[in-house]
Design a protein around this motif. Structure first.
Motif, PDB file in Angstrom:
ATOM      1  N   MET A 259       0.815  -1.222   0.000  1.00  0.00           N
ATOM      2  CA  MET A 259       0.000   0.000   0.000  1.00  0.00           C
ATOM      3  C   MET A 259       0.852   1.278   0.000  1.00  0.00           C
ATOM      4  O   MET A 259       0.368   2.337  -0.378  1.00  0.00           O
ATOM      5  N   ASN A 260       2.114   1.178   0.414  1.00  0.00           N
ATOM      6  CA  ASN A 260       3.014   2.339   0.300  1.00  0.00           C
ATOM      7  C   ASN A 260       2.993   2.861  -1.132  1.00  0.00           C
ATOM      8  O   ASN A 260       2.924   4.057  -1.372  1.00  0.00           O
ATOM      9  N   GLY A 261       3.063   1.927  -2.078  1.00  0.00           N
ATOM     10  CA  GLY A 261       3.066   2.325  -3.484  1.00  0.00           C
ATOM     11  C   GLY A 261       1.671   2.615  -3.993  1.00  0.00           C
ATOM     12  O   GLY A 261       1.424   3.619  -4.663  1.00  0.00           O
ATOM     13  N   VAL A 262       0.743   1.721  -3.658  1.00  0.00           N
ATOM     14  CA  VAL A 262      -0.628   1.847  -4.171  1.00  0.00           C
ATOM     15  C   VAL A 262      -1.241   3.188  -3.749  1.00  0.00           C
ATOM     16  O   VAL A 262      -1.744   3.953  -4.572  1.00  0.00           O
ATOM     17  N   ASP A 263      -1.186   3.486  -2.458  1.00  0.00           N
ATOM     18  CA  ASP A 263      -1.801   4.726  -1.967  1.00  0.00           C
ATOM     19  C   ASP A 263      -1.162   5.959  -2.601  1.00  0.00           C
ATOM     20  O   ASP A 263      -1.845   6.954  -2.865  1.00  0.00           O
ATOM     21  N   ALA A 264       0.143   5.889  -2.804  1.00  0.00           N
ATOM     22  CA  ALA A 264       0.847   7.057  -3.362  1.00  0.00           C
ATOM     23  C   ALA A 264       0.326   7.380  -4.764  1.00  0.00           C
ATOM     24  O   ALA A 264       0.186   8.551  -5.124  1.00  0.00           O
ATOM     25  N   VAL A 265       0.029   6.356  -5.550  1.00  0.00           N
ATOM     26  CA  VAL A 265      -0.506   6.604  -6.903  1.00  0.00           C
ATOM     27  C   VAL A 265      -1.990   6.987  -6.814  1.00  0.00           C
ATOM     28  O   VAL A 265      -2.468   7.870  -7.532  1.00  0.00           O
ATOM     29  N   VAL A 266      -2.702   6.324  -5.907  1.00  0.00           N
ATOM     30  CA  VAL A 266      -4.125   6.634  -5.718  1.00  0.00           C
ATOM     31  C   VAL A 266      -4.280   8.107  -5.325  1.00  0.00           C
ATOM     32  O   VAL A 266      -5.132   8.828  -5.851  1.00  0.00           O
ATOM     33  N   MET A 267      -3.400   8.571  -4.448  1.00  0.00           N
ATOM     34  CA  MET A 267      -3.467   9.980  -4.030  1.00  0.00           C
ATOM     35  C   MET A 267      -3.061  10.907  -5.167  1.00  0.00           C
ATOM     36  O   MET A 267      -3.708  11.927  -5.399  1.00  0.00           O
ATOM     37  N   ALA A 268      -2.003  10.558  -5.874  1.00  0.00           N
ATOM     38  CA  ALA A 268      -1.525  11.434  -6.962  1.00  0.00           C
ATOM     39  C   ALA A 268      -2.597  11.622  -8.026  1.00  0.00           C
ATOM     40  O   ALA A 268      -2.656  12.666  -8.674  1.00  0.00           O
ATOM     41  N   THR A 269      -3.465  10.628  -8.191  1.00  0.00           N
ATOM     42  CA  THR A 269      -4.485  10.710  -9.241  1.00  0.00           C
ATOM     43  C   THR A 269      -5.826  11.194  -8.692  1.00  0.00           C
ATOM     44  O   THR A 269      -6.863  11.052  -9.344  1.00  0.00           O
ATOM     45  N   GLY A 270      -5.808  11.734  -7.469  1.00  0.00           N
ATOM     46  CA  GLY A 270      -7.014  12.353  -6.902  1.00  0.00           C
ATOM     47  C   GLY A 270      -8.074  11.367  -6.471  1.00  0.00           C
ATOM     48  O   GLY A 270      -9.244  11.725  -6.349  1.00  0.00           O
ATOM     49  N   ASN A 271      -7.670  10.124  -6.229  1.00  0.00           N
ATOM     50  CA  ASN A 271      -8.659   9.108  -5.845  1.00  0.00           C
ATOM     51  C   ASN A 271      -8.792   8.973  -4.334  1.00  0.00           C
ATOM     52  O   ASN A 271      -7.988   9.506  -3.564  1.00  0.00           O
ATOM     53  N   ASP A 272      -9.806   8.207  -3.936  1.00  0.00           N
ATOM     54  CA  ASP A 272     -10.163   8.038  -2.528  1.00  0.00           C
ATOM     55  C   ASP A 272      -9.327   6.888  -1.945  1.00  0.00           C
ATOM     56  O   ASP A 272      -9.623   5.720  -2.172  1.00  0.00           O
ATOM     57  N   TRP A 273      -8.280   7.238  -1.190  1.00  0.00           N
ATOM     58  CA  TRP A 273      -7.371   6.185  -0.707  1.00  0.00           C
ATOM     59  C   TRP A 273      -7.981   5.410   0.468  1.00  0.00           C
ATOM     60  O   TRP A 273      -7.607   4.289   0.731  1.00  0.00           O
ATOM     61  N   ARG A 274      -8.967   6.002   1.174  1.00  0.00           N
ATOM     62  CA  ARG A 274      -9.626   5.233   2.247  1.00  0.00           C
ATOM     63  C   ARG A 274     -10.406   4.086   1.634  1.00  0.00           C
ATOM     64  O   ARG A 274     -10.447   2.971   2.168  1.00  0.00           O
ATOM     65  N   SER A 275     -11.014   4.360   0.499  1.00  0.00           N
ATOM     66  CA  SER A 275     -11.769   3.323  -0.193  1.00  0.00           C
ATOM     67  C   SER A 275     -10.823   2.208  -0.647  1.00  0.00           C
ATOM     68  O   SER A 275     -11.105   1.011  -0.496  1.00  0.00           O
ATOM     69  N   MET A 276      -9.683   2.632  -1.184  1.00  0.00           N
ATOM     70  CA  MET A 276      -8.687   1.656  -1.651  1.00  0.00           C
ATOM     71  C   MET A 276      -8.168   0.829  -0.478  1.00  0.00           C
ATOM     72  O   MET A 276      -8.043  -0.400  -0.571  1.00  0.00           O
ATOM     73  N   GLU A 277      -7.902   1.502   0.623  1.00  0.00           N
ATOM     74  CA  GLU A 277      -7.383   0.800   1.813  1.00  0.00           C
ATOM     75  C   GLU A 277      -8.404  -0.214   2.342  1.00  0.00           C
ATOM     76  O   GLU A 277      -8.072  -1.375   2.576  1.00  0.00           O
ATOM     77  N   SER A 278      -9.656   0.245   2.542  1.00  0.00           N
ATOM     78  CA  SER A 278     -10.634  -0.668   3.148  1.00  0.00           C
ATOM     79  C   SER A 278     -10.902  -1.846   2.218  1.00  0.00           C
ATOM     80  O   SER A 278     -10.986  -2.993   2.660  1.00  0.00           O
ATOM     81  N   GLY A 279     -11.020  -1.543   0.913  1.00  0.00           N
ATOM     82  CA  GLY A 279     -11.278  -2.620  -0.051  1.00  0.00           C
ATOM     83  C   GLY A 279     -10.150  -3.636  -0.074  1.00  0.00           C
ATOM     84  O   GLY A 279     -10.374  -4.858  -0.082  1.00  0.00           O
ATOM     85  N   THR A 280      -8.934  -3.126  -0.058  1.00  0.00           N
ATOM     86  CA  THR A 280      -7.778  -4.013  -0.163  1.00  0.00           C
ATOM     87  C   THR A 280      -7.641  -4.898   1.069  1.00  0.00           C
ATOM     88  O   THR A 280      -7.421  -6.108   0.956  1.00  0.00           O
ATOM     89  N   HIS A 281      -7.791  -4.301   2.243  1.00  0.00           N
ATOM     90  CA  HIS A 281      -7.611  -5.110   3.457  1.00  0.00           C
ATOM     91  C   HIS A 281      -8.752  -6.118   3.635  1.00  0.00           C
ATOM     92  O   HIS A 281      -8.530  -7.227   4.130  1.00  0.00           O
ATOM     93  N   ALA A 282      -9.965  -5.725   3.218  1.00  0.00           N
ATOM     94  CA  ALA A 282     -11.072  -6.701   3.272  1.00  0.00           C
ATOM     95  C   ALA A 282     -10.779  -7.854   2.305  1.00  0.00           C
ATOM     96  O   ALA A 282     -10.989  -9.028   2.637  1.00  0.00           O
ATOM     97  N   TYR A 283     -10.258  -7.508   1.130  1.00  0.00           N
ATOM     98  CA  TYR A 283      -9.942  -8.549   0.134  1.00  0.00           C
ATOM     99  C   TYR A 283      -8.835  -9.473   0.648  1.00  0.00           C
ATOM    100  O   TYR A 283      -8.826 -10.669   0.346  1.00  0.00           O
TER     101      TYR A 283
END
Ligand code: NDP
Length: 415
Positions: A259-283
């Motif tokens: 997620m160090n890498g994933v969140d950094a790109v998610v943030m750079a592209t203006g996306n919702d990183w909380r959504s990415m985090e919760s989805g990823t950890h649930a998965y």
């Protein structure tokens, strides 16, 4: 402190209240003013100023045969360097290949205290066509784009809960808002036509029907270090990956590295990183236990890596359009669709994970980190750019690297 009706104040009024009640001085006000943007007030409530986080670019990415420069927003030293290093390691095997599934996000209407769940399931099943039509009628523009509600599923949960899951193709958007409005229309239909009440209706962030999978295949010989053979490094990376499958304590840190890498790109592209985090950890818990998201194995003479992630991200929607930095990120990435963005995000996750595991099982993570830590410490105690290189070398030699040591090193250098 009196902050009643704070939100009703205009910007100047809010600032004056904070200044009066919290004793902000000229320097504080100057800092707030320097980073203030007009758009901030349009995006969030009680806007004060923008908080800046560094943005860098990772290089060496070859994704589905295309070279990519990847913008990353992060406050953590070594993340961009590690992503670039991990990506470089994959080049020996032709880079990273990515496959993206159909893009279906899920919304759920949750019904509680259901007296006869079998009867409810049968009633909902009979009205599937009407339910999907109701959802689509609530957002016709997404249907015109070829998206919309595509299918539904009904799950009987424990404690008399029934979940009506609706799968929606949100096209280029993450879709949270459009899904929620479609679900609200379904709730109204269920009440008026089927006399069924719901507890709540909202999207699920576990978007496991919107997945991207990155793979790479690296010849073990290219992993050789001064101390270890390439085969040994590859075997140790595979063991580290296995450890994250069997131990949730290890898996949490393994996935944090991804997620160090994933969140950094998610943030750079203006996306919702909380959504990415919760989805990823649930998965990561899909098998009933929290596990590492990636898999590394030695197959013949190659280290083969694989990472699958849910992708609740968008190319449009939310604040992406009005955020010039997000638009710049699209330009840097040379992408025109959410599918291409998904390809990049999952690739960065895989490269980041590879770099971290490689460092952990060979030289240890601290060596690279300490170099950057020394830099942060020295900048924190006032080192200039001209002093940095020499001071960093000196600081790395002291047994305990802390603020005190950084000050001493700087003092000695300046004497
Ligand atoms: P928006 O509400 O901004 O919706 C996206 C809009 O983009 C669509 O409604 C559509 O409008 C327009 N659009 C233009 N072109 C396209 C295209 N090609 N494909 C799809 N849509 C297009 O954003 P989202 O619905 O994506 O929601 C994301 C936001 O919701 C994020 O900011 C997120 O933080 C937030 N959120 C997240 C939640 C969660 O994660 N649990 C919950 C609630 C909100 P039109 O069809 O009218 O042209």
């Amino acid at each position: 402190m009196n902050l009643n009706h704070f939100y009703k104040q205009k910007y100047a009024g809010r600032l004056a209240i904070l200044q009066a009640q919290l004793g902000l001085d000229e320097q504080d006000l100057e800092l707030i003013a320097r980073s203030r943007t007009i758009k901030g007030d349009q995006i969030i409530e009680n806007y004060l100023t923008d908080f800046s986080i560094p943005e860098g670019v990772a290089v060496n990415f070859l994704i589905n045969g295309q070279e990519k420069v990847v913008p990353m927003v992060t406050e953590e030293p070594s993340v961009v360097a590690a992503a670039s290093h991990g990506a470089k390691m994959t080049l020996a095997g032709g880079g990273i290949q990515v496959q993206v599934t159909e893009r279906l996000m899920m919304g759920q209407v949750l019904m509680a205290k259901v007296p006869d769940s079998d009867q409810l399931v049968s009633q909902l099943t009979q009205h599937e066509t009407e339910i999907l039509k109701t959802a689509n009628d609530a957002h016709p523009s997404i249907v015109k784009r070829g998206g919309g509600a595509k299918k539904m599923r009904i799950r009987k949960l424990t404690h008399q809960f029934v979940s009506l899951d609706i799968f929606i193709d949100t096209k280029e958007a993450m879709g949270a808002n459009m899904i929620n409005s479609m679900l609200e229309a379904v709730v109204t239909y269920l009440q008026s036509d089927l006399q069924q009440n719901s507890l709540m209706a909202v999207l699920s962030n576990l978007s496991d029907e919107c997945l991207a999978t990155a793979t790479c295949q690296i010849p073990v010989t290219s992993l050789t270090t001064n101390q270890l053979s390439g085969k040994t490094v590859a075997d140790r990376i595979a063991l580290a990956s296995l450890a994250a499958q069997v131990d949730p304590y290890r898996a949490a840190t393994h996935n944090k590295g991804i997620m160090n890498g994933v969140d950094a790109v998610v943030m750079a592209t203006g996306n919702d990183w909380r959504s990415m985090e919760s989805g990823t950890h649930a998965y990561a818990s899909k098998n009933g236990q929290y596990q590492g998201l990636s898999d590394w194995q030695v197959v013949d003479d190659n280290l083969v890596g694989k990472l699958t992630l849910p992708m609740p991200v968008g190319f449009v929607g939310g604040s992406i359009k009005i955020n010039p930095q997000a638009q710049l990120a699209h330009k840097l990435l040379q992408i025109n669709s959410v599918k291409e963005l998904e390809e990049v995000i999952v690739s960065v996750g895989l490269a980041q994970n590879l770099a971290a595991l490689n460092a952990l099982v060979s030289e240890g993570i601290q060596r690279g980190h300490m170099h950057l830590q020394a830099k942060s410490l020295l900048l924190g105690v006032g080192a200039t750019n001209a002093e940095l290189t020499q001071a960093q070398l000196a600081l790395e030699k002291v047994p305990v690297m802390d603020v005190r040591a950084a000050k001493q090193v700087l003092k000695k250098l300046r004497n």
